[in-house]
Structure formats: C-alpha cells, structure tokens
Scaffold this active site. Sequence first.
Site, PDB file in Angstrom:
ATOM      1  N   CYS A 237       0.770  -1.348   0.175  1.00 28.42           N
ATOM      2  CA  CYS A 237      -0.111   0.004  -0.132  1.00 28.42           C
ATOM      3  C   CYS A 237       0.725   1.341   0.022  1.00 28.42           C
ATOM      4  O   CYS A 237       0.481   2.388  -0.355  1.00 28.42           O
ATOM      5  CB  CYS A 237      -1.043   0.020   1.226  1.00 28.42           C
ATOM      6  SG  CYS A 237      -2.204  -1.208   1.299  1.00 28.42           S
TER       7      CYS A 237
ATOM      8  N   SER B 139     -11.554   0.943   4.365  1.00 30.51           N
ATOM      9  CA  SER B 139     -11.405   1.637   3.041  1.00 30.51           C
ATOM     10  C   SER B 139     -11.818   1.016   2.004  1.00 30.51           C
ATOM     11  O   SER B 139     -12.013  -0.377   2.065  1.00 30.51           O
ATOM     12  CB  SER B 139     -10.072   1.810   2.957  1.00 30.51           C
ATOM     13  OG  SER B 139      -9.335   0.822   2.707  1.00 30.51           O
TER      14      SER B 139
ATOM     15  N   GLN C 256      -5.663  -8.622   6.097  1.00 31.92           N
ATOM     16  CA  GLN C 256      -5.401  -7.362   6.812  1.00 31.92           C
ATOM     17  C   GLN C 256      -6.688  -7.143   7.649  1.00 31.92           C
ATOM     18  O   GLN C 256      -6.586  -6.235   8.799  1.00 31.92           O
ATOM     19  CB  GLN C 256      -5.199  -6.207   5.909  1.00 31.92           C
ATOM     20  CG  GLN C 256      -3.952  -6.545   5.293  1.00 31.92           C
ATOM     21  CD  GLN C 256      -3.491  -5.010   4.672  1.00 31.92           C
ATOM     22  OE1 GLN C 256      -4.198  -4.052   4.521  1.00 31.92           O
ATOM     23  NE2 GLN C 256      -2.445  -5.195   3.742  1.00 31.92           N
TER      24      GLN C 256
ATOM     25  N   GLY D 235       1.243  -4.080   3.672  1.00 27.44           N
ATOM     26  CA  GLY D 235       1.290  -5.584   3.635  1.00 27.44           C
ATOM     27  C   GLY D 235       2.417  -6.154   3.908  1.00 27.44           C
ATOM     28  O   GLY D 235       3.624  -5.782   3.818  1.00 27.44           O
TER      29      GLY D 235
ATOM     30  N   CYS E  70       0.504   2.118   6.464  1.00 27.13           N
ATOM     31  CA  CYS E  70       0.609   0.687   6.589  1.00 27.13           C
ATOM     32  C   CYS E  70       0.773  -0.086   5.358  1.00 27.13           C
ATOM     33  O   CYS E  70       0.131   0.328   4.445  1.00 27.13           O
ATOM     34  CB  CYS E  70      -0.664   0.317   7.866  1.00 27.13           C
ATOM     35  SG  CYS E  70      -2.133   0.361   7.359  1.00 27.13           S
TER      36      CYS E  70
ATOM     37  N   HIS F 289      -8.959   3.904  -1.381  1.00 31.25           N
ATOM     38  CA  HIS F 289      -7.600   3.475  -1.092  1.00 31.25           C
ATOM     39  C   HIS F 289      -6.887   2.862  -2.404  1.00 31.25           C
ATOM     40  O   HIS F 289      -7.243   1.388  -2.454  1.00 31.25           O
ATOM     41  CB  HIS F 289      -7.569   2.737   0.022  1.00 31.25           C
ATOM     42  CG  HIS F 289      -6.151   2.116   0.480  1.00 31.25           C
ATOM     43  ND1 HIS F 289      -5.034   2.487  -0.004  1.00 31.25           N
ATOM     44  CD2 HIS F 289      -5.796   1.113   1.251  1.00 31.25           C
ATOM     45  CE1 HIS F 289      -4.039   1.882   0.264  1.00 31.25           C
ATOM     46  NE2 HIS F 289      -4.352   0.874   1.260  1.00 31.25           N
TER      47      HIS F 289
END
Length: 394
Positions: free
Chosen positions: A91, A249, A151, A382, A380, A350
């Site tokens: 991300c 998101s 996640q 992965g 943040c 996102h």
Amino acid sequence: MRQAVIVDIVRTASGKGKPGGALSGVHPVDLYATVLRALAERNDLDPGRVEDVITGCVGQAGQQAMNIGRNAVLAAGWPESVPATTIDRQCGSSQQAMHFAAQGVMAGAYDIVVAGGVESMSRVPMGVSTIGQDPQGPGLAQRYPEGLVNQGVSAELIAQKWGLSRERLDEYSARSHRLAAETAEAGGFDHEIVPVTIGEDDRRFAADETIRAATSPESLTGLRTAFDVPEMRERFPDLDWRITAGNSSPLTDGASAALIMGEDVAAKLGLRPRARFHAFAVAGDDPLLMLTAPIPATRQVLARAGLGIDAIDAYEVNEAFAPVPLAWLAEVGGDLDKLNPRGGAIALGHPLGASGTRLMATMLNHLEATGGRYGLQTMCEGGGMANATVIERL
C-alpha cells in the site's frame, strides 16, 4: 545537501473499485497517463526533461503488468527517451516512489523525476497477481506455523489490543466521511484533482465517488462484520469482531503523481517549489498485526527530522481500517484535529499503489490552505511495514 522539492502533485478523483465504478471503464495505463500529462501541462514542462518515472502499483498482473509506468509514459505521448520503473511496497508503493525520487535528487542522480502510482481494483482485483499460487514459501511458513492472516483480521487484532470499541471505530469512520464531504463542498480538493475523460461522450470525472456525505455512526451500526469466518473464529476465540465495510477503506480505482526536482533546478526553470522533503523512514513490525508499523516509522522519522509530534501541523495516517490511525494516535500522541483533517481513505478511497501520492497531495493542499509548516505522512503496508515522510511547506 541538495534539497529535493515537490513542484506539483495531482491525483484523479477516486472511483469505486468494482465493475460499474466511475473509472472501471478506463484502462489503468490510460488512467496513469492522465496524471502524467497533467503534471507537464500544469507546469509548462517539457516532459523530455523528466529523467525517470517511478511508479507504485500493487497488482502487477494483467492490465497492470509489464511495467505499467513505462506503458503510461508512452500512452501519455511523452518522448520515448523518458524511462520508467514500477515498484511494489504494497500500500505504500507510491510513497516509496516519492522516497526513491527525492533521495535520487538529493544524491545528484536526478534533476527532475516523477513519482506516482496507479491501481485499478475494478480491473485487477486484489490477490489476482498470485495466480492462485503460494507467494510465501516453506521458509516463511516454518517461521509462522499458525500462518499469517489477512489485513481485516489484523485490524481486528489491533482493535482488541488497543481497546477500540465498535462504537469508536464507527464514530471515527463517520468523521472521515464528514470531513471529506465538507472539504469537497468547499472546493478543497479542486487543486489536486485532475479530470479523467470517460466514454465516447467524453464525460469528465472529477469528484470522489467514494465519499458518502450522509454517513453517521448510527448508519454504520447495522453493518455486519466482514472477517469473522469460522476458521478465524476458532483461531481467535477472544475476538468480538468489530471490522465492517463501513470502518474499512473501500476498493478503489485511481492514479496520482508528483513532480519532484532539485530546488536549484526549479529556480532555473522559474518553477515555484511547494514543499521540500525534510525526512524519510521505513520500518517493519509484527506481520501478524501487520498494520502497526506506522508507529515505529513515525518515531524514526521524527527523530531524523529533529521534531516532536507537537511541531507537526497535519498528519496523514492512511485509513486502511479505522483501528490503524486510532492505534497510531494512542501511541504517538498528538491532536485528533490534526489527524487526516480532510478525511482519509475510509471516505476518499484506497487505490493501493496510488494512495501514497494521494495522501501527500491532500496533505500539502491542506498545509497551504491553513498556513501549516510541517506535515507527516505514514502508511501501513502488507507484510507489516510502513513508510513515513516529513515535508516542509515552502
């Protein structure tokens, strides 16, 4: 040391990342080419002077395969002499692209470089790049024999660890939509959004499709939890499951890009720098919790910048899930009013590989509108990583 500055930064509006979304009919190469062309046109810059285009993209498969950065350079009509590369730090890919670009300028390897990102989650869904195979391998499985989790489950674990109730998560999520809607209504996103031409009738898409102005904490309470599948319930029997589509998101399509150069080069070209890069950090953390690395990354970047959190006028902490910025705030401190003051990814979307430069565009425009000096961005990623960046508005 030579200073690296942001001369301009743009993004598309966020489209819902599913079939039928506003940008789902646009090939991701053309989507990214749109922001590249806009940077050159807005700044009357000969694109042939760009020495590299560093592009973040997470789903590098299908229509986003084969170095989408280079394909977009060519689709934008830029000279064939302009190279490009595509990178993946999950991300934070386009935030990392900005780091590489700015660090290259500071080191003297570049004079002018573009950093950005793109993700069409409607056309290249999350996870498709694994082509159904195991991306982790036996060595990682041996180190984490119970297995890592997605996640959403990580967000559940964070909510439990920091004692964040469902009510608190939903209140924060409604705040994101409210702030984004207020900013959009006031024209606060107008300078960062470039329109995308869609369809045979050349419709212009220039407003975030993901903002839901009517969202309230009460409207979110009825949403069911999203990640409490039987396997995870058995593994984590103490979780009370709080993460929903409303405090996460959304899947998103979008692209963004920043024009970065040496401060000396900007002066020679008669271009006004909008901000300079002040400090960088990248950190790793527990890959099971996965989304907590912005906390150590922030501590590192503040130490490198020689600043305390109170010196920062705005912080953008990506809202992958509501527990992420709330846990960050609890650990790092600071003022809630400075956190994602124009709304975050829960409202603004996102688009994975494009999110880093999107956050930077929103933060820089906020600093300019409010007269703030320092901005801090962290995201943040992965695998339990995070980038952090401090900029100084000029």
